[in-house]
Design an enzyme around this catalytic site. Structure first.
Site, mmCIF file in Angstrom:
data_model
loop_
_atom_site.group_PDB
_atom_site.id
_atom_site.type_symbol
_atom_site.label_atom_id
_atom_site.label_comp_id
_atom_site.label_asym_id
_atom_site.label_seq_id
_atom_site.Cartn_x
_atom_site.Cartn_y
_atom_site.Cartn_z
ATOM 1 N N GLU A 40 29.648 61.819 -94.951
ATOM 2 C CA GLU A 40 30.630 61.779 -96.285
ATOM 3 C C GLU A 40 31.282 62.202 -97.062
ATOM 4 O O GLU A 40 29.589 62.494 -97.228
ATOM 5 C CB GLU A 40 31.668 59.638 -96.349
ATOM 6 C CG GLU A 40 32.682 60.046 -96.559
ATOM 7 C CD GLU A 40 32.804 58.457 -97.427
ATOM 8 O OE1 GLU A 40 31.793 57.835 -96.890
ATOM 9 O OE2 GLU A 40 34.083 57.896 -97.415
ATOM 10 N N LYS A 112 41.122 59.103 -94.204
ATOM 11 C CA LYS A 112 40.629 58.029 -94.226
ATOM 12 C C LYS A 112 41.732 56.544 -94.887
ATOM 13 O O LYS A 112 42.567 56.496 -95.757
ATOM 14 C CB LYS A 112 39.630 57.845 -95.317
ATOM 15 C CG LYS A 112 39.004 56.579 -95.436
ATOM 16 C CD LYS A 112 37.941 56.955 -96.208
ATOM 17 C CE LYS A 112 36.699 55.421 -96.111
ATOM 18 N NZ LYS A 112 35.643 55.750 -96.921
ATOM 19 N N CYS A 149 34.361 56.059 -92.319
ATOM 20 C CA CYS A 149 33.294 55.282 -93.207
ATOM 21 C C CYS A 149 33.949 53.385 -93.214
ATOM 22 O O CYS A 149 33.790 52.752 -91.584
ATOM 23 C CB CYS A 149 33.071 55.603 -95.097
ATOM 24 S SG CYS A 149 31.950 54.462 -95.368
#
Lengths: 296, 296
Positions: A40, A112, A149
């Site tokens: 990331e 995300k 994540c």
């Protein structure tokens, strides 16, 4: 599908970081990798340790960043999963995974969806929650379920990617320890992180790849002490079985992922067949309050 | 909350099985257990290894079974999670967990929602899918998220129980190996079963209890060779950390479950806060076909 998971520590500048990553991608490609997954926000520090409006400057280069990694994918002939800080409009930024195909074209993007916010991880300040949904990216090596994540803690995200036909789940990530936490708590956190993702692999009959940062990064604001990214990037198969796992240091993890194995495993364990979609309505609610309220 | 997980092998008759279970419950209660969890269909054999209309006879005693276990819960002053074959009407049967409170009253029931069907586990023949939804049972020791066996592979079931306020996830179960499978496959299956459930604990910040059968049971139809139930009943905490784990043989596993730990863990990892309920609509679909069909 030969895959490279590139786990790195931040080298202090964007230039040196890019250079280190390029060398590793070259090495992975030479070793036969067709798919390369980066961690990331791999171009720079994990900058969300404190809140500063100045740090949005890091997203100004987004278009150039995309062009740079496109060229890299093309040069080495690999499918590349990058993780970039996207400026979409003034005041509107995303944590975006851009996926390039072997010819350098953009195969797709994922913004995300689940955004964390806790001490040292102030992501709600920086990243607008994604609005592209849970849509896998079609590439020449397969349909990739790219998530990022915090998404990794959400079974909903993995399931939606599986339902949309993803053949593998992929998570660039940045997670680590605070040095002050006791060792047993650190062990529980690392193990929980691995377990919940292996669980997604099992529940969906899909292989899974997670690539994490390594190394210690100081909190430059001086409020907290910093994060020790725990590495431990790994790949597992559709029964959650480990295929490869890194340690805490920098590493290129090369692993063969057999996308055909899912067909066999799902015939044995046909979980998708028996889902009770007639009874899952509550999943769209925030909480099912016991007072009989139906607010969502 | 002191909890007993009672893992047993089938003794050959309902009477001897009940007697063995009674003795173990007495022992557990004497050791201080407040909550006792039994394995799936604990009164008899795992009878779903072949399809026979005669076997519905086993459900004829449902009302008497309920009265029997109610009396047992009352006698020993424990909250008891039983797993029974429910006859609801002629031709309408369920795999039902009945939960009794310490005074012998019925605290609630859960009818297995996800029904498996694969060679040796012909449950779709015997059990009508549950229609009570994913509703936890309130008892004097807490709100119990009782699910059954095949449910354990479904993140949706665990999540719905968590959203409805369950304080612990509980799975009576019956799962095992075929002796002809190679050892590495057996190991993957057992590990997948444990991992996916520990994953539910992590994703929901809840402790979890799974109680499995032990011992070998022949396929009386002679078509298959039978199932070697793998035991391995376990309890884990809200980070998926093992609290206790049984072997493959009969065992009473006594474990202290701290329901207050979830509050702490969920403050650190507030997954419920960040769910993207605006983007989860696809979870109510069977599959998200790529042709653009919107059929569910």
């Amino acid at each position: 599908m030969k895959t490279a998971l590139i786990q790195q520590r931040y080298t202090g500048t964007k230039e040196s970081m890019r250079e280190a990553t390029l060398q590793r991608i070259a090495k992975a490609a030479k070793a036969g990798a067709e798919l390369v997954v980066l961690q990331e926000l791999h171009q720079g520090p994990y900058f969300c340790q404190f809140e500063s409006t100045d740090l949005f400057d890091l997203a100004e280069s987004y278009e150039e960043d995309v062009a740079f990694w496109a060229k890299t994918a093309q040069k080495h002939g690999v499918v590349l999963v990058s993780s970039l800080f996207e400026k979409r409009a003034p005041g509107l930024y995303h944590n975006t995974a851009v996926v390039f195909d072997k010819d350098g074209s953009i195969a797709g993007r994922y913004r995300k969806m689940h955004i964390p916010d806790d001490p040292g991880f102030y992501e709600k300040f920086y990243f607008t929650p994604g609005d592209l949904g849970f849509t896998p990216v079609d590439t020449s090596v397969g349909r990739l379920g790219v998530l990022v994540c915090w998404d990794q803690w959400y079974p909903e995200a993995a399931r939606l990617m599986a339902l949309a036909g993803a053949q593998v789940l992929i998570y660039p990530t940045a997670i680590g320890w605070f040095d002050d936490d006791p060792n047993d708590e650190k062990a529980r956190q690392l193990e929980a992180w691995i377990t919940v993702q292996r669980g997604h692999a099992v529940a969906n009959g899909l292989p899974l790849i997670a690539v994490n940062r390594a190394g210690f990064e100081k909190d430059e604001s001086g409020v907290l002490k910093g994060i020790r990214f725990w590495g431990n990037s790994f790949a597992c198969g559709p029964q959650g079985e480990f295929l490869a796992r890194a340690g805490e240091e920098e590493e290129i993890l090369l692993v063969e992922i057999d996308l055909k194995r899912s067909e066999t495993v799902r015939r044995w364990w046909p979980f998708l067949r028996d889902r009770r979609i007639d009874a899952y309505g509550g999943l769209l609610r925030r909480f099912i309050d016991q007072s009989g309220q139906t607010t969502t």
